[in-house]
Design a protein around this motif. Sequence first.
Motif, PDB file in Angstrom:
ATOM      1  N   PRO A   1     101.733  30.114   3.473  1.00 53.28           N
ATOM      2  CA  PRO A   1     103.017  30.007   2.766  1.00 53.28           C
ATOM      3  C   PRO A   1     102.997  29.060   1.575  1.00 53.28           C
ATOM      4  CG  PRO A   1     103.379  30.054   5.132  1.00 53.28           C
ATOM      5  CD  PRO A   1     101.883  29.945   4.939  1.00 53.28           C
ATOM      6  N   VAL A   2     102.361  27.907   1.731  1.00 55.79           N
ATOM      7  CA  VAL A   2     102.384  26.943   0.613  1.00 55.79           C
ATOM      8  C   VAL A   2     101.499  27.439  -0.544  1.00 55.79           C
ATOM      9  CG1 VAL A   2     100.538  25.306   1.299  1.00 55.79           C
ATOM     10  CG2 VAL A   2     102.606  24.453   0.148  1.00 55.79           C
ATOM     11  N   LEU A   3     100.484  28.257  -0.242  1.00 52.81           N
ATOM     12  CA  LEU A   3      99.697  28.874  -1.325  1.00 52.81           C
ATOM     13  C   LEU A   3     100.553  29.875  -2.095  1.00 52.81           C
ATOM     14  CD1 LEU A   3      96.106  29.679   0.050  1.00 52.81           C
ATOM     15  CD2 LEU A   3      96.885  27.689  -1.249  1.00 52.81           C
TER      16      LEU A   3
ATOM     17  N   CYS B   1      95.703  36.345  -1.939  1.00 49.63           N
ATOM     18  CA  CYS B   1      94.954  36.303  -0.684  1.00 49.63           C
ATOM     19  C   CYS B   1      95.888  35.944   0.475  1.00 49.63           C
ATOM     20  CB  CYS B   1      93.827  35.283  -0.805  1.00 49.63           C
ATOM     21  SG  CYS B   1      92.872  35.060   0.702  1.00 49.63           S
ATOM     22  N   ALA B   2      96.725  34.936   0.277  1.00 50.89           N
ATOM     23  CA  ALA B   2      97.628  34.496   1.348  1.00 50.89           C
ATOM     24  C   ALA B   2      98.565  35.627   1.770  1.00 50.89           C
ATOM     25  CB  ALA B   2      98.415  33.268   0.898  1.00 50.89           C
ATOM     26  N   ILE B   3      99.127  36.334   0.800  1.00 50.28           N
ATOM     27  CA  ILE B   3     100.066  37.422   1.125  1.00 50.28           C
ATOM     28  C   ILE B   3      99.348  38.511   1.919  1.00 50.28           C
ATOM     29  CG2 ILE B   3     101.465  39.301   0.163  1.00 50.28           C
ATOM     30  CD1 ILE B   3     102.042  37.326  -2.230  1.00 50.28           C
ATOM     31  N   GLN B   4      98.164  38.902   1.441  1.00 47.36           N
ATOM     32  CA  GLN B   4      97.445  39.981   2.143  1.00 47.36           C
ATOM     33  C   GLN B   4      97.002  39.537   3.531  1.00 47.36           C
ATOM     34  OE1 GLN B   4      95.741  42.670  -1.575  1.00 47.36           O
ATOM     35  NE2 GLN B   4      94.246  41.654  -0.263  1.00 47.36           N
ATOM     36  N   GLU B   5      96.507  38.294   3.650  1.00 42.33           N
ATOM     37  CA  GLU B   5      96.016  37.819   4.953  1.00 42.33           C
ATOM     38  C   GLU B   5      97.165  37.578   5.927  1.00 42.33           C
ATOM     39  OE1 GLU B   5      92.772  37.799   5.834  1.00 42.33           O
ATOM     40  OE2 GLU B   5      92.386  38.630   3.839  1.00 42.33           O
TER      41      GLU B   5
ATOM     42  N   HIS C   1     110.729  34.480   1.434  1.00 41.47           N
ATOM     43  CA  HIS C   1     111.210  33.460   2.368  1.00 41.47           C
ATOM     44  C   HIS C   1     111.096  33.890   3.822  1.00 41.47           C
ATOM     45  CE1 HIS C   1     113.566  30.750  -0.678  1.00 41.47           C
ATOM     46  NE2 HIS C   1     112.250  30.610  -0.744  1.00 41.47           N
ATOM     47  N   ALA C   2     110.542  35.078   4.078  1.00 36.18           N
ATOM     48  CA  ALA C   2     110.089  35.376   5.446  1.00 36.18           C
ATOM     49  C   ALA C   2     108.990  34.394   5.826  1.00 36.18           C
ATOM     50  CB  ALA C   2     109.572  36.808   5.539  1.00 36.18           C
ATOM     51  N   LEU C   3     108.361  33.817   4.809  1.00 36.03           N
ATOM     52  CA  LEU C   3     107.208  32.938   5.004  1.00 36.03           C
ATOM     53  C   LEU C   3     107.587  31.470   4.865  1.00 36.03           C
ATOM     54  CD1 LEU C   3     104.760  34.897   2.667  1.00 36.03           C
ATOM     55  CD2 LEU C   3     104.801  34.966   5.179  1.00 36.03           C
ATOM     56  N   GLY C   4     106.954  30.639   5.671  1.00 34.97           N
ATOM     57  CA  GLY C   4     107.007  29.209   5.458  1.00 34.97           C
ATOM     58  C   GLY C   4     108.293  28.552   5.907  1.00 34.97           C
ATOM     59  N   ARG C   5     108.495  27.362   5.423  1.00 31.01           N
ATOM     60  CA  ARG C   5     109.620  26.557   5.861  1.00 31.01           C
ATOM     61  C   ARG C   5     109.987  25.531   4.795  1.00 31.01           C
ATOM     62  NH1 ARG C   5     109.807  23.591  10.235  1.00 31.01           N
ATOM     63  NH2 ARG C   5     108.646  25.005  11.598  1.00 31.01           N
ATOM     64  N   CYS C   6     111.152  24.922   5.011  1.00 32.25           N
ATOM     65  CA  CYS C   6     111.568  23.785   4.198  1.00 32.25           C
ATOM     66  C   CYS C   6     111.165  22.506   4.919  1.00 32.25           C
ATOM     67  CB  CYS C   6     113.078  23.795   4.006  1.00 32.25           C
ATOM     68  SG  CYS C   6     113.672  25.223   3.087  1.00 32.25           S
ATOM     69  N   HIS C   7     110.829  21.488   4.124  1.00 29.08           N
ATOM     70  CA  HIS C   7     110.373  20.198   4.646  1.00 29.08           C
ATOM     71  C   HIS C   7     111.297  19.102   4.115  1.00 29.08           C
ATOM     72  CE1 HIS C   7     106.848  22.860   4.237  1.00 29.08           C
ATOM     73  NE2 HIS C   7     106.331  22.237   5.284  1.00 29.08           N
TER      74      HIS C   7
ATOM     75  N   PHE D   1     111.419  33.748  12.540  1.00 25.70           N
ATOM     76  CA  PHE D   1     110.679  33.322  13.735  1.00 25.70           C
ATOM     77  C   PHE D   1     109.170  33.522  13.584  1.00 25.70           C
ATOM     78  CE2 PHE D   1     114.940  34.343  15.547  1.00 25.70           C
ATOM     79  CZ  PHE D   1     115.231  33.081  16.061  1.00 25.70           C
ATOM     80  N   SER D   2     108.736  34.188  12.517  1.00 25.89           N
ATOM     81  CA  SER D   2     107.287  34.411  12.324  1.00 25.89           C
ATOM     82  C   SER D   2     106.889  34.023  10.899  1.00 25.89           C
ATOM     83  CB  SER D   2     106.930  35.867  12.595  1.00 25.89           C
ATOM     84  OG  SER D   2     107.738  36.725  11.804  1.00 25.89           O
ATOM     85  N   PRO D   3     106.922  32.694  10.610  1.00 26.39           N
ATOM     86  CA  PRO D   3     106.767  32.234   9.220  1.00 26.39           C
ATOM     87  C   PRO D   3     105.352  32.359   8.640  1.00 26.39           C
ATOM     88  CG  PRO D   3     106.970  30.363  10.702  1.00 26.39           C
ATOM     89  CD  PRO D   3     107.228  31.584  11.527  1.00 26.39           C
ATOM     90  N   THR D   4     104.414  32.886   9.425  1.00 27.42           N
ATOM     91  CA  THR D   4     103.081  33.090   8.850  1.00 27.42           C
ATOM     92  C   THR D   4     102.718  34.572   8.794  1.00 27.42           C
ATOM     93  OG1 THR D   4     101.923  32.821  10.969  1.00 27.42           O
ATOM     94  CG2 THR D   4     102.300  30.833   9.673  1.00 27.42           C
TER      95      THR D   4
END
Length: 287
Positions: free
Chosen positions: A40-42, A110-114, A171-177, A189-192
Amino acid sequence: GASATPKVFAPKFDDYQAVYNEIASRLEEKDDYDDGSYGPVLVRLAWHASGTYDKETGTGGSNGATMRFAPESDHGANAGLKAARDFLEPVKAKFPWITYSDLWILGGVCAIQEMLGPQIPYRPGRNDRDAAACTPDGRLPDASQAQDHLRNIFYRMGFNDQEIVALSGAHALGRCHTDRSGFDGPWTFSPTVLTNDYYKLLLDEKWQWKKWNGPKQYEDKKTKSLMMLPTDMALIQDKKFNQWVEKYAADNELFFKDFSNVIVKLFELGVPFAENSERWVFKTVNA
Ligand code: DDH
């Protein structure tokens, strides 16, 4: 005297696939970060490198990788992206011929595909530029605002309403910090794993203001473990945006197709590609 023509290394598809594979194996290896992935951060690094584009002046965009430098690295919106830049640094060291600008975008691809997203066609051609090419602060969206702001920001890049909604599915991916943006929590529920769950949850859950001392954000009434930003909620509060939220919630295939198209457009904003340059699709690790 006649001297031999110097051999210039002209990297091809296989060379970039090797860089892709290196990023993918680092993603697998370094699984103790956040929700188990740097993916997500990538994606966010690639987006913030690209999303500074201004179509009127042709400034900003992924050509340059100017977020390596202050003041851009210190812009509030870029807080935390050092984690992504540092993650890619050993890849740059192993393949020094790739520009940072091409590498950061390849990292996003790469991150999106993986993370099981759609294929994202890619082409290299970005050049690194120096600190003088840093964009002014304020070009990336402010999460505390609403639909007028979203349109101002994304129309400046050259996107329309449908594209704004399709891009937001990231925003299906990752989180806020809390130590980065100040906001807290994941959207799904599946942020990766990339899915259309962001749209489904926007429509299906009951969202209420979170009661806390942090910036104004929403939480789902049922589990209080998911979040939405004010800008996320604007997508269902605005009739034109909401039509697309409904379409993407109902049809993951349509979301994947539109997301791929719009992210390719985002990643290529303002890049002076060579004429006839062709896009490549990289093989995923498990393909
Ligand atoms: Fe985003 N985003 N984003 N976003 N974004 C945050 C995290 C992530 C906004 C604000 C935030 C896009 C659009 C918007 C990703 C991808 C994309 C965070 C939390 C905020 C705040 C940062 C933190 O605390 O670490 C706003 C506002 C908008 C908008 O107005 C539309 C787009 C278009 C994308 C994209 O990739 C195409 C990703 C991925 C993350 C998760 C990062 C992480 O570390 O996890």
